[in-house]
Design a protein around this motif. Structure first.
Motif, PDB file in Angstrom:
ATOM      1  N   THR A  34       0.827  -1.208   0.000  1.00  0.00           N
ATOM      2  CA  THR A  34       0.000   0.000   0.000  1.00  0.00           C
ATOM      3  C   THR A  34       0.861   1.257   0.000  1.00  0.00           C
ATOM      4  OG1 THR A  34      -1.745  -1.172   1.197  1.00  0.00           O
ATOM      5  CG2 THR A  34      -1.821   1.238   1.227  1.00  0.00           C
ATOM      6  N   ILE A  35       1.894   1.283   0.825  1.00  0.00           N
ATOM      7  CA  ILE A  35       2.780   2.444   0.887  1.00  0.00           C
ATOM      8  C   ILE A  35       3.478   2.672  -0.453  1.00  0.00           C
ATOM      9  CG2 ILE A  35       4.924   3.311   1.925  1.00  0.00           C
ATOM     10  CD1 ILE A  35       3.950   2.054   4.580  1.00  0.00           C
ATOM     11  N   VAL A  36       3.957   1.592  -1.064  1.00  0.00           N
ATOM     12  CA  VAL A  36       4.625   1.716  -2.368  1.00  0.00           C
ATOM     13  C   VAL A  36       3.645   2.246  -3.414  1.00  0.00           C
ATOM     14  CG1 VAL A  36       5.676   0.411  -4.251  1.00  0.00           C
ATOM     15  CG2 VAL A  36       6.397   0.000  -1.892  1.00  0.00           C
ATOM     16  N   CYS A  37       2.415   1.754  -3.405  1.00  0.00           N
ATOM     17  CA  CYS A  37       1.412   2.219  -4.370  1.00  0.00           C
ATOM     18  C   CYS A  37       1.096   3.700  -4.163  1.00  0.00           C
ATOM     19  CB  CYS A  37       0.136   1.389  -4.267  1.00  0.00           C
ATOM     20  SG  CYS A  37       0.319  -0.282  -4.917  1.00  0.00           S
ATOM     21  N   ILE A  38       0.994   4.129  -2.912  1.00  0.00           N
ATOM     22  CA  ILE A  38       0.719   5.543  -2.627  1.00  0.00           C
ATOM     23  C   ILE A  38       1.871   6.420  -3.117  1.00  0.00           C
ATOM     24  CG2 ILE A  38       0.499   7.247  -0.764  1.00  0.00           C
ATOM     25  CD1 ILE A  38      -1.154   5.120   0.761  1.00  0.00           C
TER      26      ILE A  38
ATOM     27  N   PHE B 148       4.033  10.213  -7.271  1.00  0.00           N
ATOM     28  CA  PHE B 148       4.975  10.544  -8.342  1.00  0.00           C
ATOM     29  C   PHE B 148       4.270  10.687  -9.691  1.00  0.00           C
ATOM     30  CE2 PHE B 148       8.494   8.578  -5.672  1.00  0.00           C
ATOM     31  CZ  PHE B 148       8.998   9.811  -5.308  1.00  0.00           C
ATOM     32  N   VAL B 149       3.344   9.798  -9.990  1.00  0.00           N
ATOM     33  CA  VAL B 149       2.602   9.886 -11.250  1.00  0.00           C
ATOM     34  C   VAL B 149       1.800  11.190 -11.300  1.00  0.00           C
ATOM     35  CG1 VAL B 149       0.690   8.871 -12.573  1.00  0.00           C
ATOM     36  CG2 VAL B 149       2.509   7.402 -11.677  1.00  0.00           C
TER      37      VAL B 149
END
Length: 126
Positions: free
Chosen positions: A13-17, A22-23
């Motif tokens: 979840t943290i990586v996706c956030i 960034f996107v």
């Protein structure tokens, strides 16, 4: 075992956030170049400068140019991570040339540089 699954899910979840942030930053140039106050309305000052130059009101043009420069400085700080660096440098160079044209009161060169800045501004996000 259950605690490991929770920890793994939290890490994903943290990586996706972080990737989402960034996107968003990389694609927000068109949104962030819009004005948020009267002081950073780059398009308004550019159009005002265009009108003043076309009417050869040289005593007003340097004041409007200063407002345009301040607006660009504020916009540049917001969009610097979402657009190409070459585009920022091109606008800066065009604005420097425009300042010189205003100082020597060269109508033709000032109009050419204003149109160049308008073109860079219009295609900033593309």
């Amino acid at each position: 075992m259950n605690q490991m699954a929770v920890r793994k899910g939290l890490m994903i979840t943290i990586v996706c956030i972080i990737l989402g942030i960034f996107v968003f930053i990389m694609n927000s140039g068109n949104l962030l170049k819009q004005s948020f106050s009267d002081r950073d309305d780059f398009e308004k000052y550019l159009n005002a400068l265009d009108t003043a130059v076309e009417n050869e009101q040289w005593n007003r043009t340097m004041d409007i140019y200063d407002d345009l420069y301040d607006a660009w400085y504020q916009v540049e700080e917001r969009i610097q991570f979402s657009i190409e660096r070459d585009d920022i440098v091109s606008i800066r160079h065009s604005m420097d040339r425009l300042k010189g044209c205003i100082r020597v009161k060269s109508l033709d060169d000032a109009i050419i540089n204003i149109e160049e800045i308008k073109s860079f501004w219009k295609h900033l996000e593309k």
